[in-house]
Design an enzyme around this catalytic site. Sequence first.
Site, short mmCIF file in Angstrom:
data_model
loop_
_atom_site.label_atom_id
_atom_site.label_comp_id
_atom_site.label_asym_id
_atom_site.label_seq_id
_atom_site.Cartn_x
_atom_site.Cartn_y
_atom_site.Cartn_z
N THR A 14 0.82 -1.21 0.00
CA THR A 14 0.00 0.00 0.00
C THR A 14 0.86 1.27 0.00
O THR A 14 0.70 2.15 -0.85
CB THR A 14 -0.92 0.01 1.25
OG1 THR A 14 -1.62 -1.23 1.27
CG2 THR A 14 -1.89 1.16 1.23
N VAL A 15 1.80 1.33 0.94
CA VAL A 15 2.62 2.55 1.06
C VAL A 15 3.76 2.52 0.03
O VAL A 15 4.02 3.53 -0.65
CB VAL A 15 3.18 2.71 2.49
CG1 VAL A 15 3.96 4.01 2.60
CG2 VAL A 15 2.05 2.70 3.51
N VAL A 117 4.63 7.56 12.88
CA VAL A 117 3.68 8.06 13.89
C VAL A 117 2.77 9.11 13.27
O VAL A 117 3.25 10.08 12.69
CB VAL A 117 4.42 8.69 15.10
CG1 VAL A 117 3.42 9.15 16.15
CG2 VAL A 117 5.40 7.71 15.71
N GLY A 119 0.86 9.27 10.67
CA GLY A 119 0.79 9.43 9.21
C GLY A 119 1.49 10.66 8.70
O GLY A 119 2.70 10.82 8.86
N GLY A 172 -12.06 -0.07 4.49
CA GLY A 172 -10.60 -0.05 4.41
C GLY A 172 -9.96 0.73 5.55
O GLY A 172 -8.75 0.98 5.54
N GLU A 175 -7.88 -3.23 9.21
CA GLU A 175 -7.34 -4.37 8.46
C GLU A 175 -8.16 -5.63 8.74
O GLU A 175 -8.95 -5.66 9.68
CB GLU A 175 -5.90 -4.59 8.88
CG GLU A 175 -5.06 -3.39 8.51
CD GLU A 175 -3.58 -3.63 8.71
OE1 GLU A 175 -3.18 -4.80 8.74
OE2 GLU A 175 -2.87 -2.64 8.81
N LYS A 190 3.53 3.67 18.86
CA LYS A 190 3.74 5.06 18.44
C LYS A 190 4.09 5.94 19.65
O LYS A 190 4.95 6.82 19.56
CB LYS A 190 2.49 5.58 17.75
CG LYS A 190 2.25 4.89 16.39
CD LYS A 190 0.86 5.17 15.88
CE LYS A 190 0.64 4.54 14.52
NZ LYS A 190 -0.77 4.55 14.12
N GLY A 287 -3.18 5.97 5.25
CA GLY A 287 -3.51 6.09 3.83
C GLY A 287 -2.22 5.96 3.05
O GLY A 287 -1.18 6.50 3.45
N1 LIG Z 1 -0.93 1.45 5.24
C1 LIG Z 1 -0.87 2.58 5.90
O1 LIG Z 1 -1.76 3.45 5.80
C2 LIG Z 1 0.32 2.87 6.80
C3 LIG Z 1 0.34 4.08 7.53
C4 LIG Z 1 1.46 4.37 8.33
C5 LIG Z 1 2.53 3.47 8.40
N2 LIG Z 1 2.44 2.28 7.69
C6 LIG Z 1 3.57 1.35 7.80
O2 LIG Z 1 4.16 1.21 6.51
C7 LIG Z 1 4.71 -0.11 6.39
C8 LIG Z 1 4.13 -0.78 5.13
O3 LIG Z 1 2.73 -0.90 5.28
P1 LIG Z 1 1.79 -1.33 4.04
O4 LIG Z 1 0.41 -1.04 4.48
O5 LIG Z 1 2.30 -0.74 2.77
O6 LIG Z 1 2.05 -2.92 4.03
P2 LIG Z 1 1.66 -3.96 2.87
O7 LIG Z 1 0.64 -3.38 1.96
O8 LIG Z 1 1.38 -5.24 3.56
O9 LIG Z 1 3.03 -4.12 2.01
C9 LIG Z 1 4.16 -4.74 2.53
C10 LIG Z 1 5.17 -4.93 1.41
O10 LIG Z 1 6.38 -5.47 1.98
C11 LIG Z 1 6.68 -6.70 1.34
N3 LIG Z 1 7.17 -7.66 2.34
C12 LIG Z 1 6.59 -8.02 3.51
N4 LIG Z 1 7.33 -8.95 4.15
C13 LIG Z 1 8.39 -9.18 3.34
C14 LIG Z 1 9.52 -10.04 3.44
N5 LIG Z 1 9.69 -10.87 4.48
N6 LIG Z 1 10.44 -10.01 2.43
C15 LIG Z 1 10.27 -9.21 1.38
N7 LIG Z 1 9.21 -8.36 1.21
C16 LIG Z 1 8.30 -8.35 2.19
C17 LIG Z 1 5.37 -7.21 0.74
O11 LIG Z 1 5.69 -8.08 -0.33
P3 LIG Z 1 4.56 -8.77 -1.26
O12 LIG Z 1 4.10 -7.65 -2.17
O13 LIG Z 1 5.29 -9.83 -1.99
O14 LIG Z 1 3.51 -9.26 -0.33
C18 LIG Z 1 4.71 -5.90 0.31
O15 LIG Z 1 5.22 -5.48 -0.95
C19 LIG Z 1 4.37 -0.84 7.71
O16 LIG Z 1 5.46 -0.73 8.59
C20 LIG Z 1 3.18 -0.05 8.25
O17 LIG Z 1 3.08 -0.10 9.66
C21 LIG Z 1 1.38 1.98 6.90
#
Ligand SMILES: NC(=O)c1ccc[n+]([C@@H]2O[C@H](COP(=O)([O-])OP(=O)(O)OC[C@H]3O[C@@H](n4cnc5c(N)ncnc54)[C@H](OP(=O)(O)O)[C@@H]3O)[C@@H](O)[C@H]2O)c1
Length: 343
Positions: A14-15, A117, A119, A172, A175, A190, A287
Amino acid sequence: MSEPIRIGLLGRGTVGGAFAELVAQRADAVQEVSGRRPEIAGVLTRSKGDAAQILEDSDLVVELMGGTEPAREHVLAALRAGKPVVSANKQLLAQHGDELFEAAETAGVQLRFEAAVAGVIPVIRVIQESFGATEIEKVFGIVNGTTNFILSEMASSGSAYEDVLARAQELGYAEADPTDDVNGADAAAKMAILARLAFHTPVSLDDVDFEGIENVQPDDLAYAKQLGLSLKLLGVAERRNEGISVRVFPCFLYRGHPLAPIEGPFNAVMVEAPAITEVTMSGPGAGGMQTASAVLGDVVSIVSGEAPVHRVRERLPVVRDVASAFYLHLEVADRPGVLSQVA
Ligand SMILES: NC(=O)c1ccc[n+]([C@@H]2O[C@H](COP(=O)([O-])OP(=O)(O)OC[C@H]3O[C@@H](n4cnc5c(N)ncnc54)[C@H](OP(=O)(O)O)[C@@H]3O)[C@@H](O)[C@H]2O)c1
């Protein structure tokens, strides 16, 4: 023409996906403000990419994988290789902060994590840089958008927790596995990060007492409404009895409190210090694009110059036994003498 800044991207979900898009869209603007043009040098996901090769080909690493392993291993490898790192990973920083900050300082490279922390709200930058020389007394706020959405919806519709959680998942905002959000663990991670930076002392997730919103009943919100209060999941980090207390708990706020009108998936953080009185920052707490924008901001800061260094100034004890106001909700028979028994 200056050299481009080659970015190794760990995680393209997502990010990470939004970040790659943003780098392509905003490359000219980044070059204009920082002097170097960003380009993605390699991407690591579960199914593609070679971490060692990506590290070799990059000037800077952006970690957007989530989880603590192998994220910790990759971030440490990058720092030890002298490459600055940007991460949005609150669990990684809250659980392994000591090790990561030490590795960054030893290597003399930047470790930035604005997106970990609240966003897109630049709360890390403000605490670490703008208020770096200020004696902060308290940092508190709404740092989890999922629970704020659920509590706002429960208050406005009168619906039960389970129904609103299902709706949050459909939209959305929550999770598929919302455990860490609703039990307060996400907010606790955080707050550990904010407390560490605000008080210049080592704080990890284990130092934070937290409870979530799973037991909040529609009744609690109805009574709050009658009393002109709103219910929020609050994270609080403050100086107490020569030490610090860091905790997360549902809390009633009076009408007119700066955090009371923060509704839906929004976040807000307040900082208090004698020299600044009180500052409130609010905005979207998550987001893909919003978080990616905070990550790109960190990249610009790294390319542009000096690092804020997190250094432990003193080791403050964690105070766990704190006096505080409480709310008790009791269901009792409507009979004479019941209240005196309760009292
Ligand atoms: N989503 C939000 O709104 C948000 C907000 C603030 C902070 N964050 C933080 O941002 C970070 C990413 O979040 P996200 O929502 O983007 O997560 P996500 O959608 O689950 O994406 C995770 C990505 O990392 C890859 N990945 C995970 N484990 C792996 C491993 N062992 N080896 C290699 N690649 C790996 C996944 O690969 P695949 O594509 O192959 O599955 C995917 O591409 C997290 O730390 C989260 O806490 C997210």
